[in-house]
Design an enzyme around this catalytic site. Structure first.
Site, short mmCIF file in Angstrom:
data_model
loop_
_atom_site.label_atom_id
_atom_site.label_comp_id
_atom_site.label_asym_id
_atom_site.label_seq_id
_atom_site.Cartn_x
_atom_site.Cartn_y
_atom_site.Cartn_z
N CYS A 1 63.44 35.03 45.46
CA CYS A 1 62.72 35.81 46.45
C CYS A 1 61.94 34.87 47.35
O CYS A 1 61.37 33.88 46.91
CB CYS A 1 61.79 36.79 45.71
SG CYS A 1 60.50 37.50 46.73
N CYS B 1 67.26 36.64 52.92
CA CYS B 1 67.18 37.26 51.60
C CYS B 1 68.30 38.27 51.46
O CYS B 1 68.37 39.23 52.23
CB CYS B 1 65.83 37.96 51.42
SG CYS B 1 65.79 38.91 49.90
N GLU C 1 31.67 44.98 39.37
CA GLU C 1 33.12 45.18 39.31
C GLU C 1 33.41 46.26 38.25
O GLU C 1 32.74 46.33 37.23
CB GLU C 1 33.77 43.84 38.94
CG GLU C 1 35.15 43.88 38.33
CD GLU C 1 36.23 44.34 39.28
OE1 GLU C 1 36.26 43.92 40.45
OE2 GLU C 1 37.06 45.17 38.85
N CYS D 1 41.77 44.23 52.68
CA CYS D 1 43.21 44.03 52.72
C CYS D 1 43.89 45.23 53.38
O CYS D 1 45.09 45.38 53.29
CB CYS D 1 43.76 43.80 51.32
SG CYS D 1 43.37 45.13 50.19
N GLN E 1 43.65 36.94 43.68
CA GLN E 1 44.38 36.93 44.95
C GLN E 1 45.74 36.25 44.77
O GLN E 1 45.83 35.20 44.13
CB GLN E 1 43.58 36.19 46.02
CG GLN E 1 42.21 36.80 46.33
CD GLN E 1 42.31 38.03 47.23
OE1 GLN E 1 43.39 38.48 47.61
NE2 GLN E 1 41.17 38.59 47.55
N CYS F 1 65.39 46.11 49.18
CA CYS F 1 64.13 45.95 48.47
C CYS F 1 62.95 46.56 49.21
O CYS F 1 62.17 47.31 48.65
CB CYS F 1 63.91 44.46 48.21
SG CYS F 1 62.24 43.96 47.97
N1 SAH Z 1 36.67 39.93 45.29
C1 SAH Z 1 37.70 39.75 44.32
C2 SAH Z 1 38.46 41.04 43.99
C3 SAH Z 1 38.90 41.88 45.15
S1 SAH Z 1 40.10 43.14 44.76
C4 SAH Z 1 38.66 38.66 44.72
O1 SAH Z 1 38.69 38.24 45.87
O2 SAH Z 1 39.40 38.18 43.86
C5 SAH Z 1 39.14 44.57 44.57
C6 SAH Z 1 38.44 44.65 43.23
O3 SAH Z 1 37.71 45.88 43.23
C7 SAH Z 1 39.36 44.71 42.00
O4 SAH Z 1 38.97 43.72 41.08
C8 SAH Z 1 39.11 46.13 41.43
O5 SAH Z 1 39.17 46.15 40.01
C9 SAH Z 1 37.71 46.41 41.91
N2 SAH Z 1 37.33 47.84 42.04
C10 SAH Z 1 38.10 48.89 42.38
N3 SAH Z 1 37.36 50.01 42.49
C11 SAH Z 1 36.08 49.66 42.22
C12 SAH Z 1 34.84 50.38 42.19
N4 SAH Z 1 34.79 51.69 42.44
N5 SAH Z 1 33.71 49.70 41.88
C13 SAH Z 1 33.75 48.37 41.62
N6 SAH Z 1 34.89 47.64 41.65
C14 SAH Z 1 36.04 48.27 41.93
#
Ligand code: SAH
Length: 394
Positions: free
Chosen positions: A96, A13, A270, A345, A220, A19
């Site tokens: 990229c 790259c 969520e 993560c 994701q 970057c």
């Molecule tokens: N499980 C899903 C999202 C994971 S990412 C997947 O695999 O696609 C983490 C998520 O937590 C995001 O969507 C974010 O908006 C949410 N989030 C962040 N803080 C939060 C909170 N205090 N209560 C509930 N959700 C929350």
């Protein structure tokens, strides 16, 4: 870093040094996996067994969400690129290693069209100019493509022509949106959004289910590895069809819906309201009637469930990088599901939360497995099973 390593990094790259998005362009993939495995073991092994990391067969161009920032640079005109590490200088990028290649081509077309339509790049310091960012999302299984033009003010001149030229160049684009961000912020997307072509969202397929994805919802970024991750997560959940399940931090409901066919009932929670709206639509699209979604803070919601004396058998939790909260973990301990499947993560906050859980309850970590969702970068994703029962190894 020595000169040779630097040169190798440059080969893969040309902007790797500036970057900063990748850490491992000069490291063979097998070596990257070893480094990640070691890091995870340092943090998590004290709590239980860590299985070998699940890597990719082909680790390049995995990102289905690609973002570029626009800038005006003397001698170059409008450029599309990425912020230089720890600064607000824009490094022009024309391809990229991580990003979906079609998305990269679309970004270059947006830049060229902006030039011929005389649309100016937004200047962060003066607030002058229009075009701030572009975000492209590609449905891995469906091929549907969303383009979000992030503008400093709501009007895109010659909007119709711009859309038709862009679609002529890339007929695979299925929807285009304008997002207005007039704040001095490092956040890419603003609140207001206007659909200027197509249905305003894309759909994708994961684990045999179909998902609606809006511009602001979390999804994701590595679809191939997400299936690996969710398959492992549902295995760990050990569902038989009789369980009541919570999917906390559920985003657009991907894990909830992947698990719903093997559970009695699934409750998703969520914070992001667009994601919850998508999750409710996704339950309908997949004709799953045993899933309910709630917009709330996961900690507050679980505390309410604990106070109401609700019975839950399995909790999936997938918090953001900052990890979960003591309020959430305390409520989890009170509800006391048989199994907790923690998807993370950020191994550091995962280790912190497991430490808190295991110190304050009868939970043990049975097993964890890293899944390489972010090749060439330092990012590490993990799924981990905690259970009330004693591990058979003890
Ligand atoms: N499980 C899903 C999202 C994971 S990412 C997947 O695999 O696609 C983490 C998520 O937590 C995001 O969507 C974010 O908006 C949410 N989030 C962040 N803080 C939060 C909170 N205090 N209560 C509930 N959700 C929350």
């Amino acid at each position: 870093m020595d000169k040779q390593a630097n040169r190798q990094k440059q080969d893969l790259c040309p902007v790797a040094k500036k970057c900063g998005g990748c850490r491992y362009t000069d490291t063979p993939y097998a070596e990257q996996l070893k480094i990640k495995q070691k890091r995870v073991e340092q943090l998590i092994k004290a709590f239980g067994k860590v299985k070998p990391i699940l890597g990719m067969d082909d680790p390049a161009h995995y990102r289905n969400k690609v973002h570029a920032v626009f800038d005006f640079q003397k001698g170059k005109g409008i450029v599309a690129g990425i912020y230089q590490e720890k600064s607000h200088k824009v490094v022009p990028v024309e391809g990229c290693l991580l990003e979906n290649q079609k998305a990269g081509e679309i970004i270059q077309s947006v830049r060229e069209l902006a030039k011929s339509f005389k649309i100016k790049a937004y200047d962060e310091d003066s607030g002058y100019g229009l075009l701030r960012h572009v975000l492209v999302r590609v449905g891995h299984a469906t091929g549907e493509i969303m383009v979000v033009l992030v503008l400093g003010s709501p009007i895109l001149p010659s909007k119709k022509n711009f859309v038709s030229e862009l679609c002529k160049l890339h007929p695979e684009i299925t929807t285009i949106l304008i997002n207005v961000n007039n704040k001095r912020t490092s956040m890419v997307l603003g609140e207001k959004e206007q659909v200027i072509y197509g249905k305003g969202y894309i759909e994708d397929e994961l684990c045999g289910k179909r998902f609606k994805i809006s511009a602001k919802s979390f999804y994701q970024v590595n679809s191939v590895q997400t299936e690996v991750l969710y398959t492992k997560a549902t295995q760990y959940a050990g569902l038989t069809g009789k369980e009541t399940v919570v999917d906390a931090y559920c985003g657009i409901g991907t894990i909830a819906l992947a698990a719903a066919g093997q559970a009695k009932k699934v409750i998703g929670v969520e914070l992001n309201k667009d994601a919850v709206r998508d999750a409710i639509a996704n339950a309908k699209i997949n004709r799953m009637k045993n899933v309910d979604f709630y917009q709330n803070d996961a900690g507050r919601f679980l505390t309410q469930m604990a106070e109401a004396g609700e019975r839950v058998d399995v909790v999936f939790m997938d918090p953001p990088r900052s990890g979960s909260t003591e309020a959430f973990l305390d409520a989890l301990i009170r509800i006391s599901p048989e199994r907790v499947v923690y998807i993370s993560c950020e191994p550091e906050t995962l280790a912190r939360d497991i430490k808190y859980l295991t110190a304050n309850s009868g939970y043990r970590m049975e097993e964890a497995v890293p899944v390489d969702m972010f090749p060439f970068t330092e990012g590490i994703e993990m799924v981990c099973l905690l259970s009330q029962k004693r591990s058979p190894r003890n």
